[in-house]
Design a protein around this motif. Sequence first.
Motif, PDB file in Angstrom:
ATOM      1  N   HIS A  87       0.822  -1.209   0.000  1.00  5.61           N
ATOM      2  CA  HIS A  87       0.000   0.000   0.000  1.00  5.61           C
ATOM      3  C   HIS A  87       0.859   1.264   0.000  1.00  5.61           C
ATOM      4  O   HIS A  87       0.401   2.311  -0.476  1.00  5.61           O
ATOM      5  CB  HIS A  87      -0.957  -0.014   1.189  1.00  5.61           C
ATOM      6  N   SER A  90       1.439   1.664  -3.673  1.00  2.00           N
ATOM      7  CA  SER A  90       0.216   2.152  -4.310  1.00  2.00           C
ATOM      8  C   SER A  90      -0.007   3.625  -3.982  1.00  2.00           C
ATOM      9  O   SER A  90      -0.411   4.415  -4.841  1.00  2.00           O
ATOM     10  CB  SER A  90      -0.992   1.328  -3.847  1.00  2.00           C
ATOM     11  N   SER A  91       0.267   3.983  -2.744  1.00  8.66           N
ATOM     12  CA  SER A  91       0.093   5.372  -2.333  1.00  8.66           C
ATOM     13  C   SER A  91       1.038   6.286  -3.099  1.00  8.66           C
ATOM     14  O   SER A  91       0.644   7.358  -3.568  1.00  8.66           O
ATOM     15  CB  SER A  91       0.339   5.502  -0.826  1.00  8.66           C
ATOM     16  N   TYR A  94      -0.069   7.145  -6.505  1.00 13.74           N
ATOM     17  CA  TYR A  94      -1.176   8.092  -6.589  1.00 13.74           C
ATOM     18  C   TYR A  94      -0.829   9.447  -5.971  1.00 13.74           C
ATOM     19  O   TYR A  94      -1.641  10.364  -6.013  1.00 13.74           O
ATOM     20  CB  TYR A  94      -2.426   7.499  -5.933  1.00 13.74           C
ATOM     21  N   PHE A  95       0.362   9.588  -5.400  1.00 13.48           N
ATOM     22  CA  PHE A  95       0.846  10.895  -4.975  1.00 13.48           C
ATOM     23  C   PHE A  95       1.522  11.626  -6.131  1.00 13.48           C
ATOM     24  O   PHE A  95       1.386  12.837  -6.284  1.00 13.48           O
ATOM     25  CB  PHE A  95       1.839  10.759  -3.814  1.00 13.48           C
ATOM     26  N   PRO A 279     -10.968   9.215   0.558  1.00 18.65           N
ATOM     27  CA  PRO A 279      -9.903   8.214   0.722  1.00 18.65           C
ATOM     28  C   PRO A 279     -10.338   6.921   1.386  1.00 18.65           C
ATOM     29  O   PRO A 279      -9.776   5.857   1.092  1.00 18.65           O
ATOM     30  CB  PRO A 279      -8.863   8.956   1.578  1.00 18.65           C
ATOM     31  N   ALA A 283      -9.368   2.957   0.566  1.00 17.25           N
ATOM     32  CA  ALA A 283      -8.732   2.102   1.574  1.00 17.25           C
ATOM     33  C   ALA A 283      -9.318   0.697   1.541  1.00 17.25           C
ATOM     34  O   ALA A 283      -8.617  -0.294   1.746  1.00 17.25           O
ATOM     35  CB  ALA A 283      -8.892   2.714   2.969  1.00 17.25           C
ATOM     36  N   ASP A 286      -8.658  -1.060  -2.478  1.00 15.63           N
ATOM     37  CA  ASP A 286      -7.313  -1.497  -2.831  1.00 15.63           C
ATOM     38  C   ASP A 286      -6.819  -2.681  -2.009  1.00 15.63           C
ATOM     39  O   ASP A 286      -5.734  -3.199  -2.267  1.00 15.63           O
ATOM     40  CB  ASP A 286      -6.326  -0.325  -2.702  1.00 15.63           C
ATOM     41  N   ALA A 623      -4.244   7.786  -2.977  1.00 19.26           N
ATOM     42  CA  ALA A 623      -2.991   7.718  -2.223  1.00 19.26           C
ATOM     43  C   ALA A 623      -3.249   7.749  -0.724  1.00 19.26           C
ATOM     44  O   ALA A 623      -2.695   6.949   0.036  1.00 19.26           O
ATOM     45  CB  ALA A 623      -2.075   8.883  -2.631  1.00 19.26           C
ATOM     46  N   PHE A 624      -4.105   8.659  -0.284  1.00 24.40           N
ATOM     47  CA  PHE A 624      -4.397   8.748   1.147  1.00 24.40           C
ATOM     48  C   PHE A 624      -5.139   7.502   1.640  1.00 24.40           C
ATOM     49  O   PHE A 624      -4.973   7.081   2.783  1.00 24.40           O
ATOM     50  CB  PHE A 624      -5.212  10.015   1.440  1.00 24.40           C
ATOM     51  N   ASN A 626      -4.612   4.455   0.605  1.00 28.49           N
ATOM     52  CA  ASN A 626      -3.595   3.427   0.830  1.00 28.49           C
ATOM     53  C   ASN A 626      -2.782   3.697   2.086  1.00 28.49           C
ATOM     54  O   ASN A 626      -2.339   2.761   2.758  1.00 28.49           O
ATOM     55  CB  ASN A 626      -2.669   3.339  -0.390  1.00 28.49           C
ATOM     56  N   ILE A 627      -2.598   4.966   2.417  1.00 26.93           N
ATOM     57  CA  ILE A 627      -1.898   5.300   3.664  1.00 26.93           C
ATOM     58  C   ILE A 627      -2.720   4.848   4.867  1.00 26.93           C
ATOM     59  O   ILE A 627      -2.177   4.368   5.872  1.00 26.93           O
ATOM     60  CB  ILE A 627      -1.616   6.812   3.721  1.00 26.93           C
TER      61      ILE A 627
END
Length: 698
Positions: A87, A90-91, A94-95, A279, A283, A286, A623-624, A626-627
């Motif tokens: 992740h 992945s993040s 997307y950043f 986001p 989450a 993904d 991105a967020f 995945n974070i």
Amino acid sequence: MNTFQKKNSKETLFSPVSMEEVPPRPPSPPQKSPPKICGTNYPLSIAFIVVNEFCERFSYYGMKAVLTLYFLYFLHWNEDTSTSVYHAFSSLCYFTPILGAAIADSWLGKFKVLAVIGLSLIALGTGGIKPCVAAFGGDQFEEKHAEERTRYFSVFYLSINAGSLISTFITPMLRGDIQCFGEDCYALAFGVPGLLMVIALVVFTMGSKMYKKPPPEGNIVSQVVKCIWFAVSNRFKNRSGNIPKRQHWLDWAAEKYSKQLIMDVKALTRVLFLYIPLPMFWALLDQQGSRWTLQATKMDGNLGFFTLQPDQMQVLNPLLVLVFIPMFDLGIYRLVSKCGIKFSSIRKMAIGMILACLAFAVAAVVEIKIDGMVPPEAGPQEVFLQVLNLADGDVKMTMVGNNNSSLLDQSLRSFQKTPHYSKLHLNTKIQDLHFHLKYHNLSIYAEHSVEGKNWYTLILHGNGKNISSMMVKDAENKTTSGMTAVRFVNTLHKDVHIFLGEDTTLDVPEAYGVSAYRTVEKGEYPAVHCRMENKDFYLNLGRLNIGATYLFVITNDTEQGFKAWKMEEVTVSKMSIAWQLPQYALVTAGEVMFSVTGLEFSYAQAPSSMKSVLQAAWLLTVAFGNIIVLIVAQFSGLVQWAEFILFSCLLLVVCLIFSIMGYYYVPVKPEDIQGLEAKQIPHIQGNMINLETKKTKL
């Protein structure tokens, strides 16, 4: 001083300053209509963009499909680390679109970013491709073909999932069904997607002369940031009650920035505010490539006619997308419209969130069912015991209690495969167990100490003249993340060195020595290399299934030579991998309603100068998301089913918040933004310093 003089004095309160305006665009020469596809209103250039997206998505999803298992099996990371790094990657993907969007809108333009950065350098490429390709495709349509442009985003999403469908099916086969250097072929699994990136570059550049290429608008991202900062700081410095209020907080930038830029930033910030809750949806979505793939490793992939790899289950998502998009566009949405229900973009996205919530609730139920098939844990004063007879004849084994009562009675044939472990209750945490063994004409008593909360194997061996027994402690967690665990008993009179792979070796002591457990990947092992002193030989271990634990007894048959007698200690999960189908169906339906709608919504609501920026902001929500998964995986400490429930509940709360925000959001057509906002901005000259010194100038 007369009245005229006073009025004149007031009019000169604000000294004129130069305004930092975006220079007006020069009038563009009339352009002829671009060639269309088969007489439709779809530009021919769209075909090249869609094929390019197919190849790029094949590359991205093909590599991503095997990434978790690459971390788990090849790099030997644990589940949480594999999930976190997956992740994190992945993040990062997307950043970087925010960087690609800034370059596209302000410097090179979408076409050059796609061709030069996006497709030439895959590491940086995803940041160049993602924000530009959807917006670039939308740019190919004329404003009078807005309906075709809306449907383009569905076609665009179909191409994404067609590439994903083929790659997530083929790439795991390249990994698992082809051997490279005696192991799964990760080199080929990563190499083929790399080749598709080259094809994507070639296809995209072939259509270069047909593309409509809007010029970059200047440093848009920088202008947006400066405009917002100036408005905030100007309002803060002029917070006196004597200064008239303005209709919108961004109107405080009117002293320095043009009306058009302020209107564009207003439109941008309205949509960005709506993006704040999004986001959490990503989450959940993904986790198909991480937590759901790990769940599949603990399930039976044998479907009778075909054995499905755990990472191949991800193929369900793009396959269902290809089915659901036309089903929703041509069937469900039209049916709902005929019923008189207004199905706005916000409502579609909210329903998509609810479907994802249900998908994770189903995933939690499946996880609970899997956990129920896992061997139970022993209590503080409990042990699990199995008896293995490796003697050359039958043995009757009786476990004797303190008063010579029979606690466990078994008659075991030579090399009989025991069906299960027996659960024994102890009087104390550590206790001696007494065994009575009858072998041929021998009657022998043996005593072994055991400790609660453990699993044991009592190994019996004899040569007709005598019989011996030894108690072996089994590993608490024999398998890791659904991998196969093996251990060996060596009946030979010399140590044996076993080569299970390049990095996996085992030393088994002589004379009924027992090795430690080793985890290996599932598959066929027809010829495992072994060495005994200077003599090499090969053992056929047969097929090893995912999640099972095997015990192999190495023997030397005078007629057949060295052999490995195989016993399955812990059987593979009997729960079919097909039980994941409902959760995939629910989450994919949610994705179609949420993601396809969001792509079109982001383009339609973006000012013409900020199409790529808003697409990048949309991707930034991924991105967020995945974070969020990365943080939960590292710090939650929850069992898997509870983690699924946590995500489901969080998204349900977020869905409620998003619905309330969407209720007050009024979608605005880009062509209407200028007319609506121009009425709201007062004509103001002067600068921030003049506002602050208004009283002193009077």
